[in-house]
Design a protein around this motif. Structure first.
Motif, PDB file in Angstrom:
ATOM      1  N   GLY A  95       0.471  -1.198   0.257  1.00 52.84           N
ATOM      2  CA  GLY A  95      -0.287  -0.258  -0.142  1.00 52.84           C
ATOM      3  C   GLY A  95       0.686   1.459  -0.063  1.00 52.84           C
ATOM      4  N   PHE A  96       0.160   2.209  -0.589  1.00 49.67           N
ATOM      5  CA  PHE A  96       0.660   3.323  -0.571  1.00 49.67           C
ATOM      6  C   PHE A  96       1.087   4.472   0.729  1.00 49.67           C
ATOM      7  CE2 PHE A  96       0.681   8.149  -1.435  1.00 49.67           C
ATOM      8  CZ  PHE A  96       1.888   8.162  -3.212  1.00 49.67           C
ATOM      9  N   PRO A  97       2.556   4.817   1.075  1.00 50.84           N
ATOM     10  CA  PRO A  97       3.471   5.093  -0.135  1.00 50.84           C
ATOM     11  C   PRO A  97       4.460   4.462  -0.445  1.00 50.84           C
ATOM     12  CG  PRO A  97       4.133   6.047   1.981  1.00 50.84           C
ATOM     13  CD  PRO A  97       3.401   5.665   2.415  1.00 50.84           C
ATOM     14  N   GLU A  98       4.516   3.091   0.084  1.00 54.79           N
ATOM     15  CA  GLU A  98       4.478   2.040  -0.610  1.00 54.79           C
ATOM     16  C   GLU A  98       4.750   1.702  -1.804  1.00 54.79           C
ATOM     17  OE1 GLU A  98       6.162  -1.532   1.357  1.00 54.79           O
ATOM     18  OE2 GLU A  98       5.564  -0.947   3.495  1.00 54.79           O
ATOM     19  N   VAL A  99       5.850   1.695  -3.005  1.00 58.02           N
ATOM     20  CA  VAL A  99       5.092   1.111  -3.939  1.00 58.02           C
ATOM     21  C   VAL A  99       5.929   0.192  -4.734  1.00 58.02           C
ATOM     22  CG1 VAL A  99       6.546   2.288  -6.731  1.00 58.02           C
ATOM     23  CG2 VAL A  99       5.643   4.272  -4.941  1.00 58.02           C
ATOM     24  N   ASN A 100       5.317  -0.978  -5.782  1.00 61.91           N
ATOM     25  CA  ASN A 100       5.521  -2.762  -5.940  1.00 61.91           C
ATOM     26  C   ASN A 100       6.649  -2.649  -6.714  1.00 61.91           C
ATOM     27  OD1 ASN A 100       5.262  -5.094  -5.634  1.00 61.91           O
ATOM     28  ND2 ASN A 100       3.954  -5.330  -5.955  1.00 61.91           N
ATOM     29  N   GLU A 101       7.725  -1.652  -6.643  1.00 56.69           N
ATOM     30  CA  GLU A 101       8.696  -1.568  -7.276  1.00 56.69           C
ATOM     31  C   GLU A 101      10.433  -1.198  -6.647  1.00 56.69           C
ATOM     32  OE1 GLU A 101       8.433  -2.723 -10.859  1.00 56.69           O
ATOM     33  OE2 GLU A 101       6.451  -1.762 -11.040  1.00 56.69           O
ATOM     34  N   LYS A 102      11.044  -2.132  -7.014  1.00 55.36           N
ATOM     35  CA  LYS A 102      12.784  -1.999  -6.873  1.00 55.36           C
ATOM     36  C   LYS A 102      13.494  -1.364  -7.862  1.00 55.36           C
ATOM     37  CE  LYS A 102      14.570  -3.834  -3.396  1.00 55.36           C
ATOM     38  NZ  LYS A 102      14.342  -3.066  -2.002  1.00 55.36           N
ATOM     39  N   LEU A 103      14.325  -0.260  -6.959  1.00 59.31           N
ATOM     40  CA  LEU A 103      14.745   0.400  -8.232  1.00 59.31           C
ATOM     41  C   LEU A 103      16.487  -0.097  -8.459  1.00 59.31           C
ATOM     42  CD1 LEU A 103      15.155   4.548  -7.303  1.00 59.31           C
ATOM     43  CD2 LEU A 103      13.674   3.317  -8.760  1.00 59.31           C
ATOM     44  N   SER A 104      17.227  -0.225  -9.129  1.00 57.92           N
ATOM     45  CA  SER A 104      18.219  -1.002  -9.731  1.00 57.92           C
ATOM     46  C   SER A 104      19.125   0.208  -9.529  1.00 57.92           C
ATOM     47  CB  SER A 104      18.461  -1.690 -11.147  1.00 57.92           C
ATOM     48  OG  SER A 104      19.645  -1.828 -11.571  1.00 57.92           O
ATOM     49  N   LYS A 105      20.477  -0.350  -8.801  1.00 56.92           N
ATOM     50  CA  LYS A 105      21.821   0.558  -8.906  1.00 56.92           C
ATOM     51  C   LYS A 105      22.201   0.739 -10.094  1.00 56.92           C
ATOM     52  CE  LYS A 105      24.667  -1.771  -5.906  1.00 56.92           C
ATOM     53  NZ  LYS A 105      25.378  -2.118  -4.584  1.00 56.92           N
ATOM     54  N   ASP A 106      22.055  -0.450 -11.096  1.00 58.91           N
ATOM     55  CA  ASP A 106      22.526  -0.098 -12.169  1.00 58.91           C
ATOM     56  C   ASP A 106      22.465   1.002 -12.824  1.00 58.91           C
ATOM     57  OD1 ASP A 106      24.679  -2.447 -11.388  1.00 58.91           O
ATOM     58  OD2 ASP A 106      23.017  -3.916 -12.056  1.00 58.91           O
ATOM     59  N   GLY A 107      21.306   1.184 -12.179  1.00 66.14           N
ATOM     60  CA  GLY A 107      20.391   2.664 -13.601  1.00 66.14           C
ATOM     61  C   GLY A 107      18.814   1.745 -14.400  1.00 66.14           C
ATOM     62  N   GLU A 108      18.351   2.577 -14.464  1.00 68.83           N
ATOM     63  CA  GLU A 108      17.088   2.756 -14.661  1.00 68.83           C
ATOM     64  C   GLU A 108      16.398   3.456 -15.254  1.00 68.83           C
ATOM     65  OE1 GLU A 108      13.560  -0.165 -13.125  1.00 68.83           O
ATOM     66  OE2 GLU A 108      14.736  -0.372 -11.026  1.00 68.83           O
ATOM     67  N   THR A 109      14.655   3.820 -15.090  1.00 68.93           N
ATOM     68  CA  THR A 109      13.860   4.818 -14.803  1.00 68.93           C
ATOM     69  C   THR A 109      13.081   5.027 -14.536  1.00 68.93           C
ATOM     70  OG1 THR A 109      14.059   4.793 -18.287  1.00 68.93           O
ATOM     71  CG2 THR A 109      12.014   5.781 -16.905  1.00 68.93           C
ATOM     72  N   ILE A 110      12.631   6.490 -13.429  1.00 64.40           N
ATOM     73  CA  ILE A 110      11.468   6.495 -12.207  1.00 64.40           C
ATOM     74  C   ILE A 110       9.981   6.747 -13.797  1.00 64.40           C
ATOM     75  CG2 ILE A 110      10.091   7.363 -10.320  1.00 64.40           C
ATOM     76  CD1 ILE A 110      13.404   7.580 -10.054  1.00 64.40           C
ATOM     77  N   PHE A 111       9.805   5.949 -13.999  1.00 70.03           N
ATOM     78  CA  PHE A 111       8.187   6.179 -14.812  1.00 70.03           C
ATOM     79  C   PHE A 111       6.615   6.838 -13.918  1.00 70.03           C
ATOM     80  CE2 PHE A 111       4.467   5.293 -17.811  1.00 70.03           C
ATOM     81  CZ  PHE A 111       4.801   6.113 -18.949  1.00 70.03           C
ATOM     82  N   ILE A 112       6.297   7.622 -13.722  1.00 69.66           N
ATOM     83  CA  ILE A 112       4.804   7.933 -13.111  1.00 69.66           C
ATOM     84  C   ILE A 112       3.930   8.803 -14.015  1.00 69.66           C
ATOM     85  CG2 ILE A 112       4.206  10.162 -11.453  1.00 69.66           C
ATOM     86  CD1 ILE A 112       7.015  10.572 -10.484  1.00 69.66           C
ATOM     87  N   VAL A 113       2.661   8.329 -13.985  1.00 70.06           N
ATOM     88  CA  VAL A 113       1.381   9.161 -14.862  1.00 70.06           C
ATOM     89  C   VAL A 113       0.724   9.419 -14.958  1.00 70.06           C
ATOM     90  CG1 VAL A 113       2.044   6.913 -16.929  1.00 70.06           C
ATOM     91  CG2 VAL A 113       0.370   6.814 -14.651  1.00 70.06           C
ATOM     92  N   ASP A 114      -0.462  10.554 -15.116  1.00 68.98           N
ATOM     93  CA  ASP A 114      -1.899  11.341 -14.965  1.00 68.98           C
ATOM     94  C   ASP A 114      -2.803   9.884 -13.776  1.00 68.98           C
ATOM     95  OD1 ASP A 114      -2.572  10.771 -15.947  1.00 68.98           O
ATOM     96  OD2 ASP A 114      -2.834  13.188 -17.067  1.00 68.98           O
ATOM     97  N   ALA A 115      -4.313  10.129 -13.294  1.00 72.51           N
ATOM     98  CA  ALA A 115      -5.034   9.869 -12.774  1.00 72.51           C
ATOM     99  C   ALA A 115      -5.351   8.901 -15.009  1.00 72.51           C
ATOM    100  CB  ALA A 115      -6.194  10.547 -12.743  1.00 72.51           C
ATOM    101  N   ASP A 116      -4.921   9.415 -15.474  1.00 73.49           N
ATOM    102  CA  ASP A 116      -6.152   9.377 -16.899  1.00 73.49           C
ATOM    103  C   ASP A 116      -4.760   8.719 -17.649  1.00 73.49           C
ATOM    104  OD1 ASP A 116      -8.019  10.725 -16.200  1.00 73.49           O
ATOM    105  OD2 ASP A 116      -7.454  12.305 -17.391  1.00 73.49           O
TER     106      ASP A 116
END
Length: 679
Positions: A95-116
């Motif tokens: 549940g929020f504000p926990e996000v069901n993803e892990k960030l890779s320290k090798d590098g990747e993308t943080i992606f956020i969209v709006d309600a639509d």
């Protein structure tokens, strides 16, 4: 099937409709942060910041990583002006504000969209360091820097200060150190002052020894990282280090001219972010904090200094499905293959093995490698005994380090990023030519053969395809599902083949304006693709209907190591006009369609239907309710209508990126919809 889509148009990576940005993130949580929240566990985080003057509600916003698949949606949550919200990337569905993803320290993308589902933030980052965050300083600015003390939920006001200066104590500049060969256990001590870090960070020192060859070029032949300000060498160890360097052919000049050898040393301090005292090779011997010493080895016996005929012949640093499963109960392990290219057996008894840091973790027992033979070292990371090595090789690249029985470096081989289950080795065995190849631990290296060339079969440049527009609900959809076919490619080595498919649109002397790529599973020489009308209608500055549009496509085969030649072709597609299809059928009610494309840059088309003749007004407004541009204000006949907006106002000036409303009035009816302009 994995799909990658790339659009080569002048677009921003984020939509500017909310004053929210990423202010700080941590992608390598070893001992920091969140232990007080997660029962002692540390977690990655992303800190959002509201740099605007109004509260922002993120209800319905979705969060993901590189693949763009939304795994967590925000509930009714507001971020006050100048305030922060910390998202904990735990990889759990708690549940929020926990996000069901892990960030890779090798590098990747943080992606956020709006309600639509519209993209708000897509932030790409590179490799990170454990427990060091990356953020804006000051908050909300365009200046990013690393923070040794992460501050989730707080202002980024921490500025790292480099370690303080220090000076060498012993030996002093131009000292002559005489090694007593009759007492090899005596020691020579190098010492220096303490470097104090203003931030209170822990300091480590890197100690280096350099030799000077007859061309007056410097070479580093020893380095060591330590926490204290003193390093001791036994006479035996230091003399062997010097012998090993100056016995190389290009340094033999020093043996012929006398047994006094120039040795330079340097030390620099580091707090993990900044350093003090680190210099370039060109400055060695010319800086006040780097000293020169001479070691007198005039009575030393150098006749036994030899370089063994052992080399690294092949290695694998990413063992996904290969190799060693028959040895390690089904598990696969990294390996390093040694090869004796000489004519005599070589004993490696007492040799030590390590990786980048040079700390010996495994020592060889009484072991001999015959001429022309191989020895496979399994880098399992376990202390199970030789030939297992208590190190793991990094697929991102590192160093394979081997020293002889008295600690003299035999091999120090640096390698870069590697490929899953593909080894890197010499071809043929023992040569100076390296290449990627199928792994063959303990056997002669095999030269890989690339997949055979092949041809495309449909569609080709002689083909012109047509697509029809149909009505579905309140939307207009084109049926443009196109099937692509090509011949099979065969691999001479009997390796499974994958195909890399690319579909693209060009203009302006062959410049790609849009492309999409797919990697097809083994031996699948067919793919279908649709929605070309949606893509073209947002790009074509001219007629879209009833004229041919050229589409390009290409395919190449790969066996995971080599690729075939890429084959490409093109074809034409014609979209039939909607009014031709429906034969100008009179609609039964007033209907407003979604703007297309949406989001857009710089054109979008607004479409609607009116059942009877009547007065129509079409006007664009901003989110403050201010009129931007009036597109239609006249009486119109019944039927399907469309008008294009070029993102300008009533003065024909370009408007800024953001969210806009289009309001269509017909008689007593009003319909308002939203669209998003990108820049």
């Amino acid at each position: 099937m994995k799909t990658i889509i790339t659009v080569y148009v002048l677009l921003s990576v984020s939509i500017i409709n909310a004053d929210i940005l990423i202010n700080e993130f941590l992608a390598g949580s070893d001992t920091c942060c969140g232990a007080d929240i997660f029962d002692g566990s540390s977690e990655d985080f992303v800190e959002l910041y509201n740099y605007g003057t109004e509260p922002i509600n993120i209800n319905g916003w979705g969060f993901s990583d590189t693949d763009g698949v939304i795994t967590t949606v925000a509930p009714d949550t507001s971020i006050a002006p100048g305030d922060f919200l910390v998202l904990w990337y735990t990889g759990d569905n708690n549940g929020f504000p926990e996000v069901n993803e892990k960030l890779s320290k090798d590098g990747e993308t943080i992606f956020i969209v709006d309600a639509d589902g519209n993209p708000l933030i897509s932030y790409d980052f590179g490799p990170q360091t454990d427990d060091i965050s990356y953020g804006r300083n000051p908050d909300g600015s365009d200046t990013w820097e690393y923070f040794s003390i992460p501050s989730p939920g707080q202002s980024n006001v921490i500025e790292n200060s480099p370690p303080g200066p220090f000076y060498f104590l012993s030996p002093e500049d131009n000292d002559t150190l005489v090694i007593d060969l009759d007492n090899q256990n005596d020691s020579i001590i190098f010492s220096w002052e303490e470097s104090v870090d203003p931030d209170g960070d822990n300091i480590q020192y890197t100690f280096n020894l350099y030799g000077l060859d007859m061309t007056a070029s410097f070479s580093n032949f020893y380095n060591h990282t330590l926490d204290n300000t003193e390093l001791s060498f036994s006479n035996d160890y230091l003399s062997n280090l010097v012998f090993n360097f100056y016995s190389e052919p290009y340094n033999w000049y020093f043996f012929e001219t006398g047994a006094v050898f120039p040795v330079y040393w340097s030390v620099f301090s580091s707090d993990g972010i900044a350093t003090f005292g680190e210099i370039d090779f060109d400055d060695i011997g010319y800086e006040n904090n780097h000293f020169v010493l001479y070691i007198d080895l005039s009575n030393a016996d150098t006749s036994g200094v030899e370089t063994p005929t052992i080399i690294i012949n092949e290695f694998l640093s990413i063992s996904d499905n290969c190799c060693g499963s028959d040895i390690f109960d089904g598990s696969t392990e990294d390996f390093v293959e040694l090869y004796n290219y000489g004519t005599e057996p070589v004993s490696i008894n007492g040799w030590g093995f390590s990786d980048t840091d040079g700390t010996i973790t495994t020592v060889a027992p009484d072991t001999s490698i015959a001429p022309g033979d191989f020895l496979v070292l399994w880098y399992t990371g376990d202390n199970n005994g030789f030939p297992e090595i208590n190190e793991k090789l990094s697929g991102d690249g590192e160093t394979i380090y081997i020293a002889n029985e008295i600690g003299i470096e035999i091999i120090s081989y640096d390698f870069g990023p590697q490929i899953d289950d593909v080894s890197y080795g010499r071809s043929p065995d023992g040569s100076d030519f390296w290449t990627h190849m199928p792994p063959t631990p303990g056997q002669s290296n095999i030269i890989n053969t690339p997949p055979n060339d092949f041809s495309l079969t449909f569609p080709l440049v002689s083909d012109t395809l047509t697509a029809d527009l149909v009505s579905q609900g309140d939307s207009l959809l084109f049926i443009d599902n196109i099937h692509f076919y090509w011949e099979e490619s065969n691999d001479p080595d009997q390796v499974n083949i994958q195909y890399s498919f690319r579909l693209y649109i060009q203009c302006c002397d062959g410049i790609d304006m849009w492309s999409t790529s797919d990697m097809l599973d083994n031996n699948n020489n067919y793919i279908a693709h649709s929605y070309l009308f949606n893509i073209l209608s947002g790009m074509v500055d001219g007629p879209i209907f009833s004229v041919p549009h050229e589409i390009h496509w290409s395919v190449k085969a790969t066996d995971g190591i080599d690729e075939s030649a890429e084959v490409s072709d093109s074809f034409y597609i014609i979209f039939n006009d909607y009014l031709d299809i429906v034969n100008e059928t009179i609609p039964e009610s007033f209907t407003v369609f979604s703007a297309f494309p949406n989001p857009f840059n710089p054109f979008t088309t607004i479409s609607y239907m009116i059942p009877n003749d009547g007065f129509v007004d079409v006007t664009i407004f901003d989110m403050m309710g201010r009129e931007i541009k009036n597109l239609v204000s006249s009486k119109q006949s019944n039927g399907y209508k469309s008008i294009r907006w070029d993102a300008t106002n009533n003065q024909n000036q370009a408007v800024t990126a953001g969210v806009y409303l289009y309001k269509i009035k017909y008689e007593n009816f009003v319909n308002t919809r939203k669209m998003i302009l990108l820049k």
